[in-house]
Design an enzyme around this catalytic site. Structure first.
Site, PDB file in Angstrom:
ATOM      1  N   TYR A  13     -79.413 139.388 -20.839  1.00 58.76           N
ATOM      2  CA  TYR A  13     -80.533 140.556 -20.907  1.00 58.76           C
ATOM      3  C   TYR A  13     -80.693 140.953 -22.108  1.00 58.76           C
ATOM      4  O   TYR A  13     -79.957 141.154 -23.124  1.00 58.76           O
ATOM      5  CB  TYR A  13     -79.771 141.762 -20.154  1.00 58.76           C
ATOM      6  CG  TYR A  13     -80.799 142.638 -20.141  1.00 58.76           C
ATOM      7  CD1 TYR A  13     -81.944 142.676 -19.212  1.00 58.76           C
ATOM      8  CD2 TYR A  13     -80.425 144.005 -20.630  1.00 58.76           C
ATOM      9  CE1 TYR A  13     -82.690 143.910 -19.057  1.00 58.76           C
ATOM     10  CE2 TYR A  13     -81.339 145.032 -20.720  1.00 58.76           C
ATOM     11  CZ  TYR A  13     -82.533 144.854 -19.908  1.00 58.76           C
ATOM     12  OH  TYR A  13     -83.282 145.936 -19.732  1.00 58.76           O
ATOM     13  N   ASP A  71     -70.932 140.802 -16.860  1.00 62.86           N
ATOM     14  CA  ASP A  71     -72.218 141.533 -16.489  1.00 62.86           C
ATOM     15  C   ASP A  71     -72.497 140.841 -15.042  1.00 62.86           C
ATOM     16  O   ASP A  71     -72.989 139.911 -14.918  1.00 62.86           O
ATOM     17  CB  ASP A  71     -73.203 141.287 -17.338  1.00 62.86           C
ATOM     18  CG  ASP A  71     -74.501 142.098 -16.806  1.00 62.86           C
ATOM     19  OD1 ASP A  71     -74.569 142.519 -15.618  1.00 62.86           O
ATOM     20  OD2 ASP A  71     -75.321 142.745 -18.004  1.00 62.86           O
ATOM     21  N   LYS A 117     -80.376 148.098 -10.540  1.00 58.29           N
ATOM     22  CA  LYS A 117     -81.056 146.909  -9.876  1.00 58.29           C
ATOM     23  C   LYS A 117     -80.216 147.006  -8.501  1.00 58.29           C
ATOM     24  O   LYS A 117     -80.604 147.749  -7.748  1.00 58.29           O
ATOM     25  CB  LYS A 117     -80.482 145.575 -10.855  1.00 58.29           C
ATOM     26  CG  LYS A 117     -80.603 146.003 -12.115  1.00 58.29           C
ATOM     27  CD  LYS A 117     -81.906 145.795 -12.569  1.00 58.29           C
ATOM     28  CE  LYS A 117     -82.311 146.486 -14.032  1.00 58.29           C
ATOM     29  NZ  LYS A 117     -81.718 145.510 -15.150  1.00 58.29           N
TER      30      LYS A 117
HETATM   31  C1  LIG Z   1     -81.418 145.699 -16.431  1.00 59.68           C
HETATM   32  C2  LIG Z   1     -80.085 145.080 -17.116  1.00 59.68           C
HETATM   33  C3  LIG Z   1     -79.358 145.655 -17.854  1.00 59.68           C
HETATM   34  C4  LIG Z   1     -79.592 147.087 -18.754  1.00 59.68           C
HETATM   35  O1  LIG Z   1     -79.375 148.051 -17.541  1.00 59.68           O
HETATM   36  P1  LIG Z   1     -80.441 149.256 -17.529  1.00 59.68           P
HETATM   37  O2  LIG Z   1     -80.021 150.112 -16.097  1.00 59.68           O
HETATM   38  O3  LIG Z   1     -82.037 148.896 -17.511  1.00 59.68           O
HETATM   39  O4  LIG Z   1     -80.047 150.162 -18.661  1.00 59.68           O
HETATM   40  C5  LIG Z   1     -78.268 145.027 -18.460  1.00 59.68           C
HETATM   41  N1  LIG Z   1     -77.865 143.782 -17.725  1.00 59.68           N
HETATM   42  C6  LIG Z   1     -78.661 143.230 -16.814  1.00 59.68           C
HETATM   43  C7  LIG Z   1     -78.258 141.841 -16.604  1.00 59.68           C
HETATM   44  C8  LIG Z   1     -79.911 143.727 -16.770  1.00 59.68           C
HETATM   45  O5  LIG Z   1     -80.717 143.124 -15.656  1.00 59.68           O
END
Ligand SMILES: *Cc1c(COP(=O)(O)O)cnc(C)c1O
Length: 381
Positions: free
Chosen positions: A101, A173, A198
């Protein structure tokens, strides 16, 4: 973690916790502060940054889904990652997936860099490359699997073993697959991170982040950092996220089914050069995915023949929205090179294959035929 199925555990988050009224939906506690019964006494809640009943239910719920000891929820995924990076010290070094990301890259380069935390990005689908990047000062490995936006699959078990051997924190993540499909702690992860904006939120209407620590000691340390720096998730948002988690396994299953159908259709399209989806048999991470995840997720990317075609397709979309983010009920498409990954230097993007012909699709909960029909007209002459 109880031995009930994850669908059951998701649905039951908060049920039976409202002892005062028996409410099935756990209430929102907006109170910023709490009355003390007496000097030196507490109801268990003193001040909402330090603890909130609605947040507690959510944090315990998400820790249970990930099979960890302690869950913490934050105002965004980046707030969760920032708090986690504060665990490290000046002079420490991290190794991270290069298929990552863009915001994670940015916070390390532009914020933590000046505090002396350094980072090296490698292809974590190649465990030898990870080993080679480790130095005397390496304290952690952060992996996104499947990667973003190219969906490379990294071997969680092997990486967990490397981290144990080098006494490094193993961070995964898990935003793309969620605990409904992949449980990194069961493969040796010490911390799981989510952008709950997400799939966990799942409706494109909430911004939140999650950390889950495998053990109590690290959980307490991360709680200290959360309380000290304050990027907590407010109680109204906690309630919304509890509500969302109830349908997580159900939603994710449908995302997977539709994504596979769409990926197979794209693969046969004459103007699509390549489709990146771990569910396709020709994807290099296909077998590994089957080993470490229940299914392949709702994210896919594809390369069009020309940059003009990619740009034109985005502008022609009628059902799918041309928008950043992912994991919502609504299908979303982006051009990572100019949006989510714009902070990665151009040369580096080219090397990784994040070019202006690469489109990323978050396959939503609409009917597969309707998504395909929209792609068909968008890619037509
Ligand atoms: C969107 C995203 C983030 C960051 O999260 P936010 O809620 O936008 O701050 C981190 N890791 C991944 C894989 C993401 O898709």
């Amino acid at each position: 973690m109880s031995n009930r199925n994850i669908s059951t555990r998701s649905v039951q988050i908060g049920v039976g916790r409202d002892e005062q009224t028996g409410g099935i939906s756990f209430p929102i506690y907006p109170s910023a502060t709490y009355r003390h019964p007496g000097v030196g006494q507490s109801t268990g809640y003193d001040y909402t940054r330090s603890g909130n009943p609605t947040r507690d239910v959510l944090e315990q719920g998400i820790a249970d889904l990930e099979g960890g000891n302690r869950g913490l929820v934050f105002a965004s995924g980046m707030a969760a990652l920032t708090t986690l990076f504060l665990h490290f010290s000046a002079g420490d070094h991290l190794v991270l997936s290069e298929d990552l990301y863009g915001g994670t890259y940015r916070v390390l380069a532009d914020v933590f860099g000046k505090f002396g935390l350094s980072a090296t990005y490698v292809d974590t689908t190649d465990t030898a490359a990870v080993e080679a990047a480790i130095t005397d000062t390496t304290r952690g490995l952060l992996v996104e699997t499947p990667g973003n936006p190219l969906l490379g699959v990294s071997d969680l078990e092997q990486l967990g073993e490397i981290c144990r051997r080098h006494e490094m924190l193993f961070i995964v993540d898990n935003t793309f697959l969620t605990p409904a499909l992949q449980m990194p702690i069961s493969f040796g992860a010490d911390v799981v991170v989510h952008s709950a904006t997400k799939y966990l939120g799942g409706h494109s209407d909430l911004c939140a982040g999650v950390l889950v620590a495998k053990d109590a000691e690290l959980g307490e340390r991360l709680y200290m950092l959360q309380n000290a720096t304050g990027a907590i998730l407010p109680p109204q948002e906690c309630w919304l996220l509890i509500r969302s988690l109830k349908t997580l396994p159900l939603r994710v299953q449908r995302h997977c089914e539709t994504a596979l159908t769409v990926a197979r259709w794209l693969e046969r399209h004459p103007k699509v050069e390549k489709v990146f989806y771990p569910g396709l048999e020709n994807h290099p991470g296909h077998e590994l995915s089957q080993k470490q995840a229940e299914n392949f997720g709702g994210m896919l990317s594809f390369r069009t023949a020309t940059a003009d075609l990619a740009a034109r397709a985005l502008e022609r979309l009628q059902l799918i929205s041309f928008a950043e983010s992912l994991g919502g009920a609504e299908s979303l498409m982006t051009l990572p090179a100019v949006q989510t990954h714009a902070d990665i230097p151009e040369k580096e993007r080219e090397r990784l294959g994040i070019t202006d012909t690469l489109l990323r699709l978050s396959v939503g909960l609409e009917e597969a035929d309707d998504i395909i029909a929209d792609l068909e007209q968008a890619l037509a002459d």
